[in-house]
Scaffold this motif. Sequence first.
Motif, short mmCIF file in Angstrom:
data_model
loop_
_atom_site.label_atom_id
_atom_site.label_comp_id
_atom_site.label_asym_id
_atom_site.label_seq_id
_atom_site.Cartn_x
_atom_site.Cartn_y
_atom_site.Cartn_z
N LEU A 224 -3.13 54.29 1.31
CA LEU A 224 -4.17 54.66 0.35
C LEU A 224 -5.50 54.89 1.05
O LEU A 224 -6.28 55.77 0.65
N TRP B 241 4.62 51.56 2.09
CA TRP B 241 3.40 52.29 1.72
C TRP B 241 3.74 53.74 1.40
O TRP B 241 4.29 54.45 2.25
N ALA C 148 -8.15 50.84 -2.14
CA ALA C 148 -7.10 50.59 -1.15
C ALA C 148 -6.50 49.20 -1.27
O ALA C 148 -5.94 48.67 -0.31
#
Length: 438
Positions: free
Chosen positions: A195, A20, A127
């Motif tokens: 996110l 991520w 997201a």
Amino acid sequence: MKRIYEPYAYSADARSECFWCLPDQDWPQVDGDLTTEVAVIGAGYTGLSAALHLAQAGAQVTVLDAERPGWGASGRNGGFCCAGGAKMSPETMSKHHGEAATRAYYAAERAAVELVADLLDAHGIDAETHSDGEVQLAHLPSRMKDLQAEAADWQSMGVAAEIIPKTALADRGMAGAEFHGAMHLKLGFALNPALYAHGLALAAQKAGADIRAQSPVTQITPLTQGYRLETPTGTVTAQKLILATNGYSSDDLPDWLSARYLPVQSNILVTRPLTEDERTAQGWTTDLMAYDSRNLLHYFRLLPDGRFLIGTRGNVTATPDGQEAMRARTRADLARMFPAWTDVETPNFWSGLVCLTRSLTPYGGPLGDWPNAWAGLGYHGNGVAMGTWTGARLADMALGRGDAGAIHASPLARIPLGPARRLLLRAAYWGYQLKDRL
């Protein structure tokens, strides 16, 4: 800072291979002497949610983080926005807290998931969400009774829960030699945690929150009215204080927090993108987020681009060698549980800290006996939803309009052994491994 792990646990190296990626954003440092109505320490889900809800209510709020928003567990977890937050069973919770408080807590779990969904929608946060709820897979045939009882509990609260027998798993894209049936709880969804954290930070900033990165708080001094927070580059004087550092807390910020929380390392492995043929060969094609029924559980899911994520716990030492040992162990678990992927490349592996409490329930309440000061922590590895919800409740407390409920308000008791308390994990992990085999 008095922290209980080696420096590696709190370093950039522990997350250097994290899949991520936090979007680029120029967050300012504390510079000089600032004043604010509410200071929030920690820019993870709890702190950012508190800041957002405070700013939306018109409060002046300043958020301080030692690194940047989402750098800790909030930006590197498995991305399971689901029910959870406590490590205590419903039966035990009812015995300790009563039926009414227990039902209120589980209603909060549902509300927490709904809150994240509402925030994503209200603030236009993309997201990468997917998954209609979550699946818990029985790793032993005997665990199916537990899943059936849990499904009945959720159904009594109006949440759809389906029992899937072992014979139907393959048809549902959940094949695996270690799986003996499942419960599909239709509550929650998967997301990209970084996110979401970044979007929450931008939403808080847009609402008026002042977010400061690279600003570790090194000392908190109570004043006649309020608090002075010291950082390497300046100070922040606040009327009210919220502490939201969770697994990245320090035993001396403030001293009251000492031994009242237990950070635990969680580790995640991610494969390269799997082809459709590779997914079919293994028989795991569902996009549902899943975990098994072990005490030392595995959590796993296919990502939208076809990569497979699997996480686990069990490491007590936070060193490069310890991380490599956990990489090998998690890789072996992947090969055992999903043998068709034994030789698949796994380029991403990292670790982060989740947080346990002695009560095995989250805490959201007063920061010791300090006036106008509160803390939120201890989500037992399920902080995406519960951390967000607790942050909103901390904002309510600072605004004088409510609390988080009886179970969150349970005293945050000290854990035995103090600075050496992580040694308790060795015995606990050994015991859990034994239980998981029986």
